[in-house]
Design a protein around this motif. Structure first.
Motif, PDB file in Angstrom:
ATOM      1  N   GLY A 143      -6.954  -2.643  -1.193  1.00 47.57           N
ATOM      2  CA  GLY A 143      -8.183  -2.029  -1.681  1.00 47.57           C
ATOM      3  C   GLY A 143      -9.426  -2.429  -0.919  1.00 47.57           C
ATOM      4  O   GLY A 143     -10.512  -1.994  -1.259  1.00 47.57           O
ATOM      5  N   GLU A 172      -0.641   3.134  -6.172  1.00 46.42           N
ATOM      6  CA  GLU A 172      -1.356   2.374  -5.139  1.00 46.42           C
ATOM      7  C   GLU A 172      -1.301   3.086  -3.785  1.00 46.42           C
ATOM      8  O   GLU A 172      -2.278   3.089  -3.039  1.00 46.42           O
ATOM      9  CB  GLU A 172      -0.790   0.949  -5.028  1.00 46.42           C
ATOM     10  N   THR A 174      -1.029   6.339  -3.294  1.00 45.84           N
ATOM     11  CA  THR A 174      -1.916   7.500  -3.378  1.00 45.84           C
ATOM     12  C   THR A 174      -3.377   7.063  -3.229  1.00 45.84           C
ATOM     13  O   THR A 174      -4.159   7.698  -2.513  1.00 45.84           O
ATOM     14  CB  THR A 174      -1.695   8.249  -4.712  1.00 45.84           C
ATOM     15  N   ASP A 175      -3.731   5.960  -3.884  1.00 41.67           N
ATOM     16  CA  ASP A 175      -5.095   5.430  -3.754  1.00 41.67           C
ATOM     17  C   ASP A 175      -5.396   5.020  -2.317  1.00 41.67           C
ATOM     18  O   ASP A 175      -6.501   5.234  -1.810  1.00 41.67           O
ATOM     19  CB  ASP A 175      -5.286   4.201  -4.660  1.00 41.67           C
ATOM     20  N   ARG A 178      -5.988   8.167  -0.360  1.00 39.11           N
ATOM     21  CA  ARG A 178      -7.266   8.747  -0.788  1.00 39.11           C
ATOM     22  C   ARG A 178      -8.418   8.002  -0.130  1.00 39.11           C
ATOM     23  O   ARG A 178      -9.348   8.586   0.394  1.00 39.11           O
ATOM     24  CB  ARG A 178      -7.360   8.626  -2.317  1.00 39.11           C
ATOM     25  N   LYS A 179      -8.324   6.691  -0.126  1.00 38.01           N
ATOM     26  CA  LYS A 179      -9.421   5.888   0.421  1.00 38.01           C
ATOM     27  C   LYS A 179      -9.474   5.980   1.952  1.00 38.01           C
ATOM     28  O   LYS A 179     -10.539   6.125   2.539  1.00 38.01           O
ATOM     29  CB  LYS A 179      -9.248   4.435  -0.015  1.00 38.01           C
TER      30      LYS A 179
END
Ligand SMILES: *[C@@H]1O[C@H](CO)[C@@H](O)[C@H](O)[C@H]1NC(C)=O
Ligand SMILES: *[C@@H]1O[C@H](CO)[C@@H](O)[C@H](O)[C@H]1NC(C)=O
Ligand SMILES: *[C@@H]1O[C@H](CO)[C@@H](O)[C@H](O)[C@H]1NC(C)=O
Length: 417
Positions: A143, A172, A174-175, A178-179
Protein backbone atom coordinates in the motif's frame (compact mmCIF):
# COMPACT_ATOMS: atom_id res chain seq x y z
CA UNK A 1 0.68 -20.50 19.27
CA UNK A 2 -1.51 -19.59 22.21
CA UNK A 3 -4.56 -17.58 21.33
CA UNK A 4 -6.77 -17.90 24.33
CA UNK A 5 -10.44 -18.27 23.72
CA UNK A 6 -11.48 -16.32 26.77
CA UNK A 7 -14.87 -15.41 25.43
CA UNK A 8 -15.90 -19.00 25.17
CA UNK A 9 -14.76 -20.40 28.44
CA UNK A 10 -17.95 -19.57 30.19
CA UNK A 11 -20.04 -20.88 27.33
CA UNK A 12 -18.10 -24.11 27.27
CA UNK A 13 -18.26 -24.47 31.01
CA UNK A 14 -22.00 -24.31 30.80
CA UNK A 15 -22.22 -26.77 27.94
CA UNK A 16 -21.93 -30.48 27.34
CA UNK A 17 -19.57 -32.53 25.30
CA UNK A 18 -22.13 -32.94 22.53
CA UNK A 19 -22.55 -29.17 22.36
CA UNK A 20 -18.88 -28.91 21.57
CA UNK A 21 -19.57 -31.15 18.60
CA UNK A 22 -22.25 -28.65 17.56
CA UNK A 23 -19.59 -25.95 17.58
CA UNK A 24 -17.31 -28.02 15.34
CA UNK A 25 -20.17 -28.91 13.02
CA UNK A 26 -21.16 -25.24 12.85
CA UNK A 27 -17.62 -24.18 11.89
CA UNK A 28 -17.63 -26.65 8.99
CA UNK A 29 -21.09 -25.48 7.91
CA UNK A 30 -20.25 -21.79 8.14
CA UNK A 31 -17.07 -22.28 6.14
CA UNK A 32 -19.10 -24.27 3.58
CA UNK A 33 -16.75 -27.19 3.98
CA UNK A 34 -19.82 -29.36 4.43
CA UNK A 35 -23.25 -28.67 3.04
CA UNK A 36 -25.15 -26.13 5.15
CA UNK A 37 -28.05 -28.58 5.16
CA UNK A 38 -26.05 -31.49 6.64
CA UNK A 39 -27.53 -32.66 9.92
CA UNK A 40 -25.37 -33.66 12.81
CA UNK A 41 -25.78 -37.39 12.35
CA UNK A 42 -22.55 -38.94 13.44
CA UNK A 43 -21.60 -38.65 17.07
CA UNK A 44 -18.05 -38.49 18.23
CA UNK A 45 -16.76 -38.12 21.72
CA UNK A 46 -13.65 -36.00 22.05
CA UNK A 47 -12.26 -36.81 25.48
CA UNK A 48 -9.54 -34.20 25.25
CA UNK A 49 -12.26 -31.66 25.34
CA UNK A 50 -13.77 -33.07 28.51
CA UNK A 51 -10.52 -32.47 30.30
CA UNK A 52 -9.68 -29.26 28.57
CA UNK A 53 -12.85 -27.34 28.30
CA UNK A 54 -12.70 -25.80 31.71
CA UNK A 55 -9.21 -24.54 31.01
CA UNK A 56 -7.71 -22.57 28.18
CA UNK A 57 -8.92 -23.74 24.80
CA UNK A 58 -7.05 -22.45 21.77
CA UNK A 59 -8.26 -21.93 18.21
CA UNK A 60 -5.50 -24.27 17.15
CA UNK A 61 -6.84 -27.13 19.23
CA UNK A 62 -10.38 -26.43 18.02
CA UNK A 63 -9.09 -26.81 14.45
CA UNK A 64 -7.42 -30.07 15.45
CA UNK A 65 -10.70 -31.28 16.89
CA UNK A 66 -12.52 -30.22 13.73
CA UNK A 67 -10.05 -32.36 11.78
CA UNK A 68 -10.75 -35.34 14.04
CA UNK A 69 -14.45 -34.75 13.64
CA UNK A 70 -14.19 -34.49 9.83
CA UNK A 71 -12.14 -37.65 9.67
CA UNK A 72 -14.55 -39.56 11.87
CA UNK A 73 -17.58 -38.41 9.90
CA UNK A 74 -15.81 -38.94 6.53
CA UNK A 75 -15.96 -35.32 5.42
CA UNK A 76 -12.93 -35.95 3.21
CA UNK A 77 -12.65 -32.60 1.53
CA UNK A 78 -13.22 -30.67 4.78
CA UNK A 79 -10.49 -32.70 6.46
CA UNK A 80 -8.06 -32.05 3.60
CA UNK A 81 -8.73 -28.32 3.71
CA UNK A 82 -8.25 -28.10 7.47
CA UNK A 83 -5.06 -30.16 7.31
CA UNK A 84 -3.61 -27.81 4.70
CA UNK A 85 -4.70 -24.84 6.76
CA UNK A 86 -3.15 -26.25 9.91
CA UNK A 87 0.13 -26.91 8.15
CA UNK A 88 0.62 -23.18 7.65
CA UNK A 89 1.66 -21.39 10.83
CA UNK A 90 1.50 -18.00 9.19
CA UNK A 91 -2.01 -18.58 7.88
CA UNK A 92 -3.22 -19.72 11.30
CA UNK A 93 -1.58 -16.84 13.11
CA UNK A 94 -2.99 -14.30 10.68
CA UNK A 95 -6.53 -15.69 10.60
CA UNK A 96 -6.83 -16.21 14.35
CA UNK A 97 -5.66 -12.72 15.11
CA UNK A 98 -8.23 -11.37 12.62
CA UNK A 99 -10.86 -13.59 14.24
CA UNK A 100 -10.02 -12.32 17.71
CA UNK A 101 -10.29 -8.76 16.40
CA UNK A 102 -13.65 -9.58 14.85
CA UNK A 103 -14.93 -11.00 18.14
CA UNK A 104 -13.62 -8.01 20.08
CA UNK A 105 -15.42 -5.64 17.72
CA UNK A 106 -18.66 -7.68 17.67
CA UNK A 107 -18.40 -8.62 14.02
CA UNK A 108 -18.46 -12.24 15.15
CA UNK A 109 -20.82 -12.51 18.09
CA UNK A 110 -20.52 -15.34 20.63
CA UNK A 111 -23.76 -17.15 21.19
CA UNK A 112 -24.92 -19.68 23.72
CA UNK A 113 -26.18 -21.66 20.76
CA UNK A 114 -22.83 -23.22 19.95
CA UNK A 115 -23.88 -24.40 16.52
CA UNK A 116 -24.84 -20.87 15.59
CA UNK A 117 -21.62 -19.52 17.04
CA UNK A 118 -19.66 -22.14 15.06
CA UNK A 119 -21.42 -21.09 11.86
CA UNK A 120 -20.40 -17.45 12.33
CA UNK A 121 -16.79 -18.43 13.13
CA UNK A 122 -16.72 -20.71 10.08
CA UNK A 123 -18.13 -18.00 7.81
CA UNK A 124 -15.42 -15.63 9.02
CA UNK A 125 -12.63 -18.18 8.55
CA UNK A 126 -13.84 -19.39 5.13
CA UNK A 127 -11.54 -17.17 3.03
CA UNK A 128 -8.58 -18.15 5.21
CA UNK A 129 -9.36 -21.85 4.83
CA UNK A 130 -9.58 -21.21 1.08
CA UNK A 131 -6.12 -19.65 1.16
CA UNK A 132 -4.82 -23.06 2.13
CA UNK A 133 -5.66 -24.08 -1.45
CA UNK A 134 -2.76 -23.56 -3.86
CA UNK A 135 -5.12 -22.20 -6.52
CA UNK A 136 -6.27 -19.28 -4.37
CA UNK A 137 -4.30 -16.04 -4.58
CA UNK A 138 -2.32 -15.06 -1.52
CA UNK A 139 -1.11 -11.58 -2.41
CA UNK A 140 -0.09 -8.82 -0.08
CA UNK A 141 -0.12 -5.21 -1.10
CA UNK A 142 2.02 -3.02 1.09
CA UNK A 143 0.00 0.00 0.00
CA UNK A 144 2.91 2.39 0.04
CA UNK A 145 4.03 2.35 -3.58
CA UNK A 146 3.42 5.78 -5.01
CA UNK A 147 1.56 5.74 -8.30
CA UNK A 148 3.83 5.62 -11.34
CA UNK A 149 2.72 6.93 -14.70
CA UNK A 150 -0.96 6.46 -15.11
CA UNK A 151 -2.03 3.69 -17.48
CA UNK A 152 -4.27 4.40 -20.45
CA UNK A 153 -6.83 1.66 -20.10
CA UNK A 154 -9.09 0.28 -17.38
CA UNK A 155 -8.32 -3.20 -16.08
CA UNK A 156 -10.52 -6.27 -15.65
CA UNK A 157 -9.28 -9.10 -13.42
CA UNK A 158 -10.44 -12.73 -13.51
CA UNK A 159 -9.47 -14.91 -10.54
CA UNK A 160 -8.57 -18.58 -10.47
CA UNK A 161 -10.09 -21.87 -9.41
CA UNK A 162 -11.75 -21.96 -5.99
CA UNK A 163 -11.05 -18.27 -5.58
CA UNK A 164 -13.34 -15.32 -5.10
CA UNK A 165 -13.15 -11.55 -5.66
CA UNK A 166 -13.82 -10.92 -1.97
CA UNK A 167 -11.07 -13.19 -0.63
CA UNK A 168 -8.23 -11.25 1.02
CA UNK A 169 -5.56 -11.88 -1.65
CA UNK A 170 -7.86 -10.84 -4.48
CA UNK A 171 -8.96 -7.69 -2.70
CA UNK A 172 -5.34 -6.70 -2.15
CA UNK A 173 -4.33 -7.53 -5.72
CA UNK A 174 -7.23 -5.49 -7.11
CA UNK A 175 -6.27 -2.57 -4.85
CA UNK A 176 -2.68 -2.90 -5.98
CA UNK A 177 -3.68 -2.64 -9.66
CA UNK A 178 -6.12 0.19 -8.96
CA UNK A 179 -3.41 2.18 -7.23
CA UNK A 180 -0.52 1.42 -9.57
CA UNK A 181 -2.25 1.52 -12.92
CA UNK A 182 -4.36 4.43 -11.78
CA UNK A 183 -7.41 3.64 -13.91
CA UNK A 184 -10.78 1.96 -13.34
CA UNK A 185 -10.12 -1.56 -12.02
CA UNK A 186 -12.61 -4.34 -11.42
CA UNK A 187 -12.32 -7.94 -10.28
CA UNK A 188 -15.07 -9.50 -12.39
CA UNK A 189 -16.92 -12.18 -10.45
CA UNK A 190 -18.54 -15.10 -12.19
CA UNK A 191 -21.47 -16.65 -10.39
CA UNK A 192 -20.68 -16.84 -6.70
CA UNK A 193 -16.95 -17.18 -7.25
CA UNK A 194 -15.44 -20.16 -5.52
CA UNK A 195 -18.14 -22.80 -6.08
CA UNK A 196 -19.04 -21.56 -9.56
CA UNK A 197 -15.43 -21.85 -10.71
CA UNK A 198 -15.69 -25.60 -10.05
CA UNK A 199 -19.34 -26.28 -10.73
CA UNK A 200 -20.16 -24.47 -13.95
CA UNK A 201 -19.21 -25.55 -17.45
CA UNK A 202 -16.19 -23.52 -18.45
CA UNK A 203 -17.74 -22.11 -21.60
CA UNK A 204 -20.67 -20.78 -19.53
CA UNK A 205 -18.21 -19.14 -17.15
CA UNK A 206 -16.48 -17.48 -20.09
CA UNK A 207 -19.82 -16.35 -21.55
CA UNK A 208 -20.82 -14.78 -18.25
CA UNK A 209 -17.45 -13.02 -18.05
CA UNK A 210 -18.01 -11.66 -21.55
CA UNK A 211 -21.50 -10.40 -20.72
CA UNK A 212 -20.25 -8.59 -17.63
CA UNK A 213 -17.39 -6.93 -19.51
CA UNK A 214 -19.73 -5.83 -22.29
CA UNK A 215 -22.28 -4.47 -19.84
CA UNK A 216 -19.72 -2.29 -18.06
CA UNK A 217 -19.57 1.13 -19.81
CA UNK A 218 -16.09 1.72 -18.33
CA UNK A 219 -14.72 -0.96 -20.64
CA UNK A 220 -16.46 0.18 -23.81
CA UNK A 221 -13.46 2.03 -25.23
CA UNK A 222 -10.91 -0.69 -24.64
CA UNK A 223 -9.39 -2.45 -21.69
CA UNK A 224 -6.55 -4.53 -20.34
CA UNK A 225 -7.35 -7.95 -18.89
CA UNK A 226 -5.45 -9.88 -16.23
CA UNK A 227 -6.29 -13.54 -15.69
CA UNK A 228 -5.01 -15.57 -12.76
CA UNK A 229 -4.65 -19.31 -13.29
CA UNK A 230 -7.78 -20.62 -15.07
CA UNK A 231 -8.97 -17.00 -15.16
CA UNK A 232 -6.23 -16.60 -17.79
CA UNK A 233 -8.37 -18.62 -20.20
CA UNK A 234 -11.43 -16.52 -19.47
CA UNK A 235 -9.26 -13.45 -20.00
CA UNK A 236 -8.14 -14.77 -23.40
CA UNK A 237 -11.73 -15.53 -24.36
CA UNK A 238 -12.56 -11.84 -23.76
CA UNK A 239 -10.13 -10.98 -26.55
CA UNK A 240 -11.07 -13.86 -28.87
CA UNK A 241 -14.72 -14.69 -28.42
CA UNK A 242 -16.16 -11.58 -26.86
CA UNK A 243 -15.10 -9.10 -29.50
CA UNK A 244 -13.94 -6.59 -26.89
CA UNK A 245 -10.99 -4.32 -27.72
CA UNK A 246 -8.35 -5.81 -25.41
CA UNK A 247 -5.01 -4.01 -25.49
CA UNK A 248 -2.86 -5.92 -23.03
CA UNK A 249 -3.63 -9.47 -21.98
CA UNK A 250 -1.73 -10.72 -18.93
CA UNK A 251 -2.02 -14.30 -17.77
CA UNK A 252 -0.46 -15.46 -14.51
CA UNK A 253 -0.08 -19.25 -14.66
CA UNK A 254 -2.76 -19.63 -17.34
CA UNK A 255 -3.15 -23.18 -18.73
CA UNK A 256 -3.31 -22.08 -22.40
CA UNK A 257 -2.68 -25.47 -23.93
CA UNK A 258 -4.66 -27.31 -21.27
CA UNK A 259 -3.72 -29.53 -18.35
CA UNK A 260 -2.88 -33.22 -18.42
CA UNK A 261 -3.85 -33.78 -14.79
CA UNK A 262 -6.80 -32.34 -12.93
CA UNK A 263 -6.14 -30.19 -9.88
CA UNK A 264 -7.58 -31.62 -6.67
CA UNK A 265 -10.67 -30.00 -5.29
CA UNK A 266 -10.69 -29.73 -1.53
CA UNK A 267 -12.08 -26.47 -0.27
CA UNK A 268 -15.82 -26.85 -0.68
CA UNK A 269 -18.54 -29.29 0.32
CA UNK A 270 -19.06 -30.21 -3.33
CA UNK A 271 -15.45 -31.38 -3.67
CA UNK A 272 -16.04 -35.04 -2.91
CA UNK A 273 -18.56 -35.20 -5.75
CA UNK A 274 -16.31 -33.20 -8.09
CA UNK A 275 -13.30 -35.44 -7.44
CA UNK A 276 -15.33 -38.61 -7.88
CA UNK A 277 -16.89 -37.39 -11.15
CA UNK A 278 -13.55 -36.26 -12.56
CA UNK A 279 -11.87 -39.54 -11.62
CA UNK A 280 -14.54 -41.41 -13.54
CA UNK A 281 -14.29 -39.69 -16.92
CA UNK A 282 -13.32 -36.09 -17.54
CA UNK A 283 -14.64 -36.27 -21.09
CA UNK A 284 -18.09 -37.49 -20.07
CA UNK A 285 -20.83 -35.05 -20.95
CA UNK A 286 -21.61 -34.80 -17.23
CA UNK A 287 -18.13 -33.47 -16.43
CA UNK A 288 -17.96 -31.21 -19.46
CA UNK A 289 -21.40 -29.73 -18.89
CA UNK A 290 -21.41 -29.44 -15.12
CA UNK A 291 -17.82 -28.78 -14.06
CA UNK A 292 -15.30 -26.05 -14.88
CA UNK A 293 -11.78 -27.53 -15.08
CA UNK A 294 -12.69 -30.45 -17.42
CA UNK A 295 -13.23 -27.73 -20.04
CA UNK A 296 -9.47 -27.31 -20.33
CA UNK A 297 -8.34 -30.86 -19.64
CA UNK A 298 -6.26 -32.20 -22.53
CA UNK A 299 -5.19 -35.82 -22.28
CA UNK A 300 -2.24 -36.16 -24.68
CA UNK A 301 -3.17 -39.80 -25.20
CA UNK A 302 -6.81 -39.10 -25.99
CA UNK A 303 -6.58 -36.23 -28.40
CA UNK A 304 -9.60 -37.38 -30.36
CA UNK A 305 -11.77 -37.54 -27.24
CA UNK A 306 -10.52 -34.07 -26.33
CA UNK A 307 -11.38 -32.65 -29.74
CA UNK A 308 -14.78 -34.22 -29.74
CA UNK A 309 -15.83 -33.45 -26.18
CA UNK A 310 -13.87 -30.46 -24.89
CA UNK A 311 -16.51 -27.98 -23.86
CA UNK A 312 -14.15 -25.03 -24.08
CA UNK A 313 -10.43 -25.14 -24.82
CA UNK A 314 -10.50 -26.91 -28.19
CA UNK A 315 -12.85 -24.17 -29.40
CA UNK A 316 -10.84 -21.29 -27.91
CA UNK A 317 -7.65 -22.67 -29.47
CA UNK A 318 -9.31 -23.11 -32.88
CA UNK A 319 -8.41 -26.79 -32.74
CA UNK A 320 -11.88 -27.97 -33.72
CA UNK A 321 -12.37 -25.58 -36.58
CA UNK A 322 -10.98 -22.21 -37.51
CA UNK A 323 -12.89 -19.14 -36.40
CA UNK A 324 -11.16 -16.11 -37.88
CA UNK A 325 -12.83 -13.81 -35.32
CA UNK A 326 -10.60 -15.42 -32.69
CA UNK A 327 -7.49 -14.78 -34.78
CA UNK A 328 -8.45 -11.15 -35.25
CA UNK A 329 -9.03 -10.76 -31.52
CA UNK A 330 -5.53 -12.05 -30.76
CA UNK A 331 -3.90 -9.98 -33.46
CA UNK A 332 -5.47 -6.81 -32.13
CA UNK A 333 -3.54 -7.20 -28.87
CA UNK A 334 -0.76 -4.72 -28.23
CA UNK A 335 0.92 -7.13 -25.85
CA UNK A 336 0.41 -10.69 -24.64
CA UNK A 337 2.21 -11.16 -21.32
CA UNK A 338 2.58 -14.76 -20.21
CA UNK A 339 3.83 -15.47 -16.70
CA UNK A 340 4.95 -19.03 -16.03
CA UNK A 341 5.63 -20.31 -12.52
CA UNK A 342 8.76 -22.37 -12.85
CA UNK A 343 7.91 -24.77 -10.02
CA UNK A 344 4.21 -25.01 -10.69
CA UNK A 345 2.68 -28.23 -9.33
CA UNK A 346 -0.90 -27.29 -10.19
CA UNK A 347 -0.73 -26.71 -13.94
CA UNK A 348 0.64 -29.85 -15.54
CA UNK A 349 2.80 -29.16 -17.50
CA UNK A 350 3.76 -25.61 -16.41
CA UNK A 351 4.94 -25.01 -20.02
CA UNK A 352 1.25 -24.79 -20.94
CA UNK A 353 1.47 -21.29 -19.41
CA UNK A 354 3.76 -20.38 -22.33
CA UNK A 355 1.74 -22.28 -24.96
CA UNK A 356 4.01 -25.34 -24.83
CA UNK A 357 2.59 -28.82 -24.34
CA UNK A 358 3.05 -32.56 -24.61
CA UNK A 359 3.29 -33.87 -28.13
CA UNK A 360 0.36 -35.87 -29.35
CA UNK A 361 0.32 -39.41 -27.90
CA UNK A 362 3.31 -38.88 -25.64
CA UNK A 363 4.63 -37.16 -22.58
CA UNK A 364 7.34 -35.47 -24.57
CA UNK A 365 7.25 -31.78 -23.81
CA UNK A 366 7.71 -29.29 -26.64
CA UNK A 367 7.95 -25.50 -26.50
CA UNK A 368 5.34 -23.37 -28.26
CA UNK A 369 7.29 -23.08 -31.49
CA UNK A 370 7.25 -26.88 -31.93
CA UNK A 371 3.57 -27.47 -31.32
CA UNK A 372 1.16 -28.32 -34.12
CA UNK A 373 -1.07 -25.46 -32.98
CA UNK A 374 1.71 -22.95 -33.51
CA UNK A 375 2.79 -24.44 -36.84
CA UNK A 376 -0.75 -24.27 -38.13
CA UNK A 377 -0.97 -20.74 -36.66
CA UNK A 378 -4.43 -21.55 -35.33
CA UNK A 379 -4.92 -18.36 -33.33
CA UNK A 380 -2.36 -16.12 -35.00
CA UNK A 381 0.46 -16.53 -32.50
CA UNK A 382 3.05 -16.57 -35.30
CA UNK A 383 2.40 -12.92 -36.09
CA UNK A 384 2.26 -11.87 -32.44
CA UNK A 385 5.58 -13.64 -31.88
CA UNK A 386 7.21 -12.13 -34.97
CA UNK A 387 6.04 -8.66 -33.95
CA UNK A 388 7.58 -9.18 -30.49
CA UNK A 389 4.24 -8.72 -28.81
CA UNK A 390 4.54 -11.96 -26.85
CA UNK A 391 6.41 -11.72 -23.57
CA UNK A 392 7.48 -14.88 -21.76
CA UNK A 393 8.09 -14.14 -18.10
CA UNK A 394 9.32 -16.78 -15.68
CA UNK A 395 8.63 -16.35 -11.98
CA UNK A 396 10.37 -18.73 -9.69
CA UNK A 397 8.01 -20.58 -7.39
CA UNK A 398 4.83 -22.62 -7.28
CA UNK A 399 1.47 -21.69 -8.77
CA UNK A 400 0.48 -18.03 -8.20
CA UNK A 401 3.35 -17.52 -5.77
CA UNK A 402 4.34 -14.02 -6.74
CA UNK A 403 5.07 -10.94 -4.73
CA UNK A 404 4.19 -7.33 -5.18
CA UNK A 405 7.83 -6.57 -6.00
CA UNK A 406 7.95 -9.21 -8.74
CA UNK A 407 4.74 -8.02 -10.33
CA UNK A 408 5.89 -4.41 -10.17
CA UNK A 409 9.18 -5.19 -11.82
CA UNK A 410 8.12 -7.75 -14.40
CA UNK A 411 4.49 -7.16 -15.36
CA UNK A 412 3.31 -3.70 -14.33
CA UNK A 413 5.30 -1.84 -17.03
CA UNK A 414 3.17 -3.52 -19.75
CA UNK A 415 -0.02 -2.30 -18.10
CA UNK A 416 1.23 1.27 -18.19
CA UNK A 417 1.92 1.35 -21.92
C1 LIG B 1 -16.88 -17.28 -34.47
O1 LIG B 1 -16.94 -16.71 -33.18
C2 LIG B 1 -17.90 -15.68 -33.05
C3 LIG B 1 -17.71 -15.07 -31.68
O2 LIG B 1 -17.73 -16.03 -30.66
C4 LIG B 1 -19.28 -16.25 -33.26
O3 LIG B 1 -20.25 -15.23 -33.15
C5 LIG B 1 -19.35 -16.88 -34.65
O4 LIG B 1 -20.57 -17.52 -34.81
C6 LIG B 1 -18.22 -17.90 -34.83
N1 LIG B 1 -18.17 -18.33 -36.20
C7 LIG B 1 -18.18 -19.60 -36.55
C8 LIG B 1 -18.07 -19.87 -38.00
O5 LIG B 1 -18.26 -20.51 -35.73
C1 LIG C 1 -3.19 -36.81 -32.67
O1 LIG C 1 -3.33 -38.20 -32.83
C2 LIG C 1 -4.63 -38.62 -33.20
C3 LIG C 1 -4.63 -40.13 -33.29
O2 LIG C 1 -3.80 -40.70 -32.36
C4 LIG C 1 -5.01 -38.00 -34.53
O3 LIG C 1 -6.32 -38.39 -34.84
C5 LIG C 1 -4.93 -36.50 -34.42
O4 LIG C 1 -5.21 -35.91 -35.64
C6 LIG C 1 -3.56 -36.07 -33.94
N1 LIG C 1 -3.60 -34.65 -33.71
C7 LIG C 1 -2.61 -33.84 -34.00
C8 LIG C 1 -2.82 -32.40 -33.66
O5 LIG C 1 -1.54 -34.22 -34.48
C1 LIG D 1 11.85 -22.29 -30.04
O1 LIG D 1 11.74 -21.85 -28.69
C2 LIG D 1 12.87 -22.13 -27.90
C3 LIG D 1 12.60 -21.63 -26.49
O2 LIG D 1 11.33 -21.90 -26.08
C4 LIG D 1 14.08 -21.44 -28.47
O3 LIG D 1 15.24 -21.80 -27.70
C5 LIG D 1 14.28 -21.86 -29.91
O4 LIG D 1 15.33 -21.11 -30.47
C6 LIG D 1 13.02 -21.62 -30.72
N1 LIG D 1 13.19 -22.15 -32.05
C7 LIG D 1 12.85 -21.46 -33.12
C8 LIG D 1 13.05 -22.15 -34.44
O5 LIG D 1 12.42 -20.32 -33.08
Amino acid sequence: MKVILICCLFLFAASHESDYQHLLHGILQGAELISPSFQLNCKISIPRFLEAYQFDETWESIISDAILYSEYCKFTSAKETLLQFKSSDSLMTKSFSKLSEAIASDRVVPSSNLNQYGVSIGAFLKPYFALASPTVLDFEFSGDISALTSGKYPTAIFHGLGDCCYYPGDIEFTDYIRKNVGTYTRCVEIGDGSATSWLEAFQSQANEGCEKIRADPEFANGLNVIGLSQGGLIARSIAEECGMPVHVLVTMGGPHMGVAAMPNCFNGFYCDIVNAAIDKDVYSSFCQNHLGPPGYFKDPYRYDAYLKNSNFLATLNNEKSLNTTYVTGMQNLDNLVLVKFTEDTIVDPPDSEWFGYFENDSHHLVPMNQTTDFHQNLIGLQQLYAQEKMHFIPIQGNHLQFTEAEFTQLVLPYLLQ
